[in-house]
Every structure is written in structure tokens, then in C-alpha cells.
Design a protein around this motif. Structure first.
Motif, PDB file in Angstrom:
ATOM      1  N   PHE A 194      52.007  40.475  46.692  1.00 57.10           N
ATOM      2  CA  PHE A 194      52.609  41.587  47.706  1.00 57.10           C
ATOM      3  C   PHE A 194      52.533  42.749  46.959  1.00 57.10           C
ATOM      4  O   PHE A 194      52.203  43.942  47.475  1.00 57.10           O
ATOM      5  N   LEU A 195      52.496  42.909  45.579  1.00 56.30           N
ATOM      6  CA  LEU A 195      52.525  44.052  44.910  1.00 56.30           C
ATOM      7  C   LEU A 195      50.858  44.567  44.797  1.00 56.30           C
ATOM      8  O   LEU A 195      50.711  46.001  45.020  1.00 56.30           O
ATOM      9  N   GLU A 196      50.201  43.694  44.747  1.00 52.97           N
ATOM     10  CA  GLU A 196      48.630  43.831  44.954  1.00 52.97           C
ATOM     11  C   GLU A 196      48.339  44.695  46.250  1.00 52.97           C
ATOM     12  O   GLU A 196      47.466  45.436  46.258  1.00 52.97           O
ATOM     13  N   LYS A 197      48.985  43.814  47.377  1.00 48.14           N
ATOM     14  CA  LYS A 197      48.858  44.444  48.581  1.00 48.14           C
ATOM     15  C   LYS A 197      49.181  45.999  48.721  1.00 48.14           C
ATOM     16  O   LYS A 197      48.380  46.551  49.700  1.00 48.14           O
ATOM     17  N   VAL A 198      50.011  46.423  47.995  1.00 52.31           N
ATOM     18  CA  VAL A 198      50.352  48.026  48.094  1.00 52.31           C
ATOM     19  C   VAL A 198      49.692  48.779  46.770  1.00 52.31           C
ATOM     20  O   VAL A 198      50.220  49.802  46.552  1.00 52.31           O
ATOM     21  N   GLU A 199      48.712  47.785  46.183  1.00 48.86           N
ATOM     22  CA  GLU A 199      48.029  48.629  45.174  1.00 48.86           C
ATOM     23  C   GLU A 199      48.728  49.027  43.775  1.00 48.86           C
ATOM     24  O   GLU A 199      48.710  49.938  43.045  1.00 48.86           O
TER      25      GLU A 199
END
Length: 498
Positions: A425-430
Motif C-alpha cells: 500500500f505504501l508503494e501505491k501512494v508512491e
């Protein structure tokens, strides 16, 4: 001259040569398997060295160390799963190159860079080791605190598109690093009454979760039923043009120097060297925007940087008895097993053994060219030809087995899955993941160093910036944090002028 002859005769005997070759091959495979690492392999090896000759035992240690450091690049490039913590930076450009059908090219560049970095580090150990080791005596707790802060700031600011998100990720890593017993007072922190948290969060468990599970989830989402063809991988007759090789020379030189410098600082490691080398290459590039999208220089910098730390970390270990990293500490254990006392007198009392081990570090670095070129490119690159739906359960099994054997605790599997879901999820929000890992690594070092500095100065905070070396590092760190703000202001001003 007699000592040199004895060293060459002892190292090039059948036993040490076989030990180095076999251990180098084993090291590549260990590094290539997510969840396994050289620390685990060498720790398991040490009890077996009691009955071995010292140079055979040390040759095996050198082979596993150098081989696994390169091996970690293989899954980092092919699957975006760093086989070792030092291979995190390799994923930044290695994996995009593999997605573009340049997996073999990326592996070849990683192989060359690893060999060059390892060889440069071994040469530094053999030539200027004692001199460089003396320089570390000038570093006190204040200097180590600012070194840790500089490392976290550099990654937080330079990795990712948004410096604020990078710094927040570094802070999250710092918070994770506070879990467990306080190393100075022994007081439990954030353990919630759970005994397994007293030792803190295991770095390998968090690393496997953050970097292995998100791509597995992505593979499951894609539901790839075909995989890549051999033509897409371009494994046959991959040649890197001489012009490109020549263009990598400055990167290799810069990364080797950075890695050697990081290696001689006790408490640092190949992961820090790789990050700093990558950032230095990106900053020096005329096209920094291409980094993270498949720039070969990013792979060269990361792999050369993390491997040039290898032998350099032995400098304070052999000359001062202070291990530069965990592997160096295990090497000290191997020396003690054979009745050898590490420290300044080791060079005078056992020059043949020390010189032989230094030469073995050089030879096993060069063996990467043979072992890596033959095995990695033609065998491990085939992993990408498997359909994604088959890779998902395969990688999950490797992750579970690799994490479970570290401590033998089922709870580590839950920590791994929690870290993986959070990373997804952190990667989803860059939000970049690298600063989290670096904060987890450097946070305890920064905390212990600053507290020791304050204890020595009896609470005088100015002690952190009044020493010349600490003042220079502190100013550099603050300037690095402020640079994105200055750059943004300059851009707004330039737009306003237009």
C-alpha cells in the motif's frame, strides 16, 4: 620476499583453491535465494571450521561472502526481490531493465561491477588497510551519529519523487528501530509484553516482507499465464559495447571509493555503500531522471558500491579488532577459533595468514566473473520464463522457508506478511521503501551514538557540533535536507520570471 612466496604457495594449494571455488558457487546460490544471506551461511559454517586449516576455512568465508553479495543481485534484477540487504539499490534500475527485456545485460553489468568493486576493496585492504584503519580512531560517538543521519537524509531526499515522503519513510524506519530492549539502559520499548519483541524486529524478516511480498501480490494481480520468451530475455550473445563499458569507468571508480570509505567505518555496511554510490552516480549524471527507469549506471553503481565494502570492512576488524559489519565479526570468530588474536599485532605475528586471507578476498572477487557469468546469466535468468502464476507460490514458499529458518519462530511469518502488505500500500501512494529499511538499520546506531556523546559531554548538546569532523558532517546533512526546498524555490522563481 620469502613471506610473499609462502603466501602464494599456501593460497594456491589444492585445498584453498577448491574451498574458494566451491564457496563462491555456493555463495552465489545463497545470495540468489530470497531470505537466505551470507551471515546465516557463514554462521553455520563456523562450527565446521574447527578441524580445517585456517586458510581453507578463511577461503570458504571469503568465497561465500563475495559470491553471495553478487548473488543478491540476481533476484533483485529478475524479480525485484533483493537476495541480500545490500542489493536493495540494485532493484531500482535492475528490475526495470529486466522488464524491458534486458535481464541478461543487467546481470552481466552487475557481474562486472561486483568483481571490480570486490577487487578494488581487496586491493585497498592489502595496500592501505592499516593507514585507513588509523583514521577511524578520529571518529567518536558524535561523528557516528551524524554519519547515520546523513545516510538517512540522503536516501530520504534522493530516493523517490517527493522528498517529504522519503523523509517520512525514514522516520517510520526510525520508529521501527526503537522496538526492543534499550541497548544502554536495558528497558523494554514498544514490546507490549511480548518476549519475542525484546530483541527488536529482525531486519531480514522486514526486508523480505517489504521487498518480496508486494511484487508477489502484483504478479497475482496480473495473472500472467505465459511468462516471457527467450527472445524477450535476450540471453543469447549479449554483448555490452566497449563505449558503454568505457562510460561506466567513472561510476566504478566513484562507487569503489565510496564503498571502501563506508567499509572502514565500523557499524556501516554494503547497503549504505550501495545507496550512497547510487545517489552519487545519480547526482553526477546529466540525465538523473532516467534513474529508476532502467539506467545501466544505476546497476553498476549499486553493485560496485556494495561489493567494494566487502574487504574494506575487514580493515578495522583485522587491524583494530573492531568488526566493520556482521560478516567481519564472524571472520573475527573464525580467527579466534584457530587461536589467532585480531588486532594490530596480528599483522606482525601472522603475516602469512593475514596476507593469504587478503589474497583470497581478491581471488574470490575475480571468481565472480567466471561463476556469475556462467551460472547466473544462463540459469537464473530463466526464472522469468516461468508464468507469473507459477512464480507466486514458488516465491511464497521460498519466503516462508527462508524467514522461518532464521529464528524458527512462526510469529516472524506474520511480521513478514504485515510488512509486505504495508509495503504494497505504501508503494501505491508512491512512498519509497528504501528509507524505511535504512532507518531501521541506522536508527539504533544514531540513537546509541548520540546518547553516548551526551553521556561523555555530561549533557552538553553543543558537543555534537563543536568537533570539526562532526560539524562538517552536520552541515552537509542539513544542506542535503534543505536542498529540495531551495531547488523548489528556484524553480518557482524561474517560472515567475518567465
Amino acid at each position: 620476499m620469502q613471506i610473499v612466496t609462502d603466501i602464494l604457495g599456501n593460497v594456491f594449494a589444492l585445498g584453498p583453491i577448491a574451498a574458494m571455488l566451491g564457496a563462491s558457487i555456493l555463495g552465489v546460490f545463497i545470495g540468489a535465494l530470497p531470505g537466505l544471506n551470507p551471515v546465516m551461511a557463514i554462521a553455520l559454517l563456523l562450527p565446521l571450521t574447527y578441524s580445517m586449516e585456517p586458510l581453507i576455512a578463511l577461503g570458504m568465508v571469503a568465497g561465500i561472502y563475495n559470491g553471495s553479495m553478487y548473488g543478491g543481485a540476481i533476484p533483485a534484477i529478475l524479480l525485484r526481490i533483493p537476495g541480500t540487504p545490500a542489493a536493495i539499490a540494485t532493484t531500482f534500475d535492475g528490475y526495470p531493465m529486466a522488464q524491458q527485456g534486458q535481464a541478461a545485460r543487467a546481470l552481466k553489468i552487475a557481474c562486472w561491477s561486483s568483481a571490480i568493486g570486490g577487487a578494488a576493496s581487496a586491493i585497498a585492504l592489502m595496500t592501505i588497510g592499516p593507514i585507513l584503519a588509523r583514521a577511524t580512531l578520529a571518529f567518536g560517538p558524535a561523528e557516528y551519529f551524524w554519519i547515520a543521519m546523513f545516510g538517512m537524509a540522503s536516501i530520504g531526499v534522493l530516493v523517490g519523487r517527493d522528498a517529504a515522503k522519503g523523509l517520512m519513510a525514514a522516520v517510520l524506519g526510525l520508529l521501527l528501530g526503537t522496538v526492543g530492549l534499550d541497548q544502554l539502559s536495558g528497558v523494554p520499548r514498544f514490546t507490549f509484553g511480548e518476549p519475542w519483541l525484546l530483541g527488536g524486529l529482525d531486519l531480514i524478516v522486514i526486508l523480505v516482507g517489504l521487498y518480496a511480498l508486494p511484487p508477489v501480490i502484483a504478479l497475482a494481480e496480473d495473472a500472467d499465464l505465459k511468462g516471457l520468451s527467450a527472445a524477450d530475455l535476450k540471453l543469447e550473445s549479449v554483448k555490452v559495447p566497449w563505449s558503454e563499458v568505457r562510460g561506466m569507468v567513472p561510476t566504478w571508480l566513484r562507487s569503489s571509493l565510496i564503498g571502501i570509505g563506508v567499509g572502514i567505518l565500523p557499524g556501516a555496511g554494503g547497503n549504505i555503500a550501495a545507496f550512497l554510490s547510487y545517489n552519487a552516480t545519480k547526482s553526477a549524471s546529466k540525465d538523473p531522471e532516467s534513474f529508476g527507469k532502467g539506467n545501466p549506471l544505476g546497476v553498476a553503481a549499486a553493485e560496485c558500491g556494495n561489493n567494494s565494502d566487502n574487504a574494506a570492512s575487514m580493515i578495522p576488524a583485522l587491524t583494530l579488532g573492531i568488526p566493520g559489519n556482521v560478516v567481519a565479526a564472524l571472520v573475527l570468530g573464525a580467527l579466534l577459533i584457530h587461536g589467532l588474536q585480531p588486532g594490530p599485532q596480528l599483522f606482525h605475528q601472522n603475516p602469512g595468514l593475514v596476507g593469504g586471507f587478503m589474497l583470497q578476498m581478491l581471488l574470490t572477487s575475480l571468481l565472480i566473473l567466471a561463476v556469475g557469468g556462467a551460472a547466473a546469466t544462463r540459469i537464473f535468468a530463466q526464472v522469468q520464463r516461468l508464468p507469473g502464476v507459477l512464480l507466486v507460490p514458488t516465491i511464497l514458499v521460498l519466503m516462508v522457508v527462508g524467514v522461518y529458518v532464521i529464528n524458527g519462530r512462526p510469529v516472524d511469518l506474520w511480521v513478514m506478511f504485515a510488512a509486505g502488505v504495508a509495503g504494497y500500500f505504501l508503494e501505491k501512494v508512491e512512498v519509497p521503501l528504501a528509507p524505511i529499511v535504512l532507518g531501521l538499520i541506522l536508527g539504533p546506531m544514531a540513537e546509541q551514538s548520540v546518547r553516548r556523546a551526551l553521556l561523555i559531554s555530561r549533557g552538553d548538546v553543543t558537543e555534537l557540533v563543536t568537533r570539526p569532523l562532526s560539524a562538517v558532517i552536520a552541515v552537509t546533512t542539513v544542506a542535503l535536507i534543505l536542498w529540495p526546498l531551495v531547488r523548489a524555490a528556484m524553480r518557482r522563481r524561474a517560472k515567475g520570471v518567465r
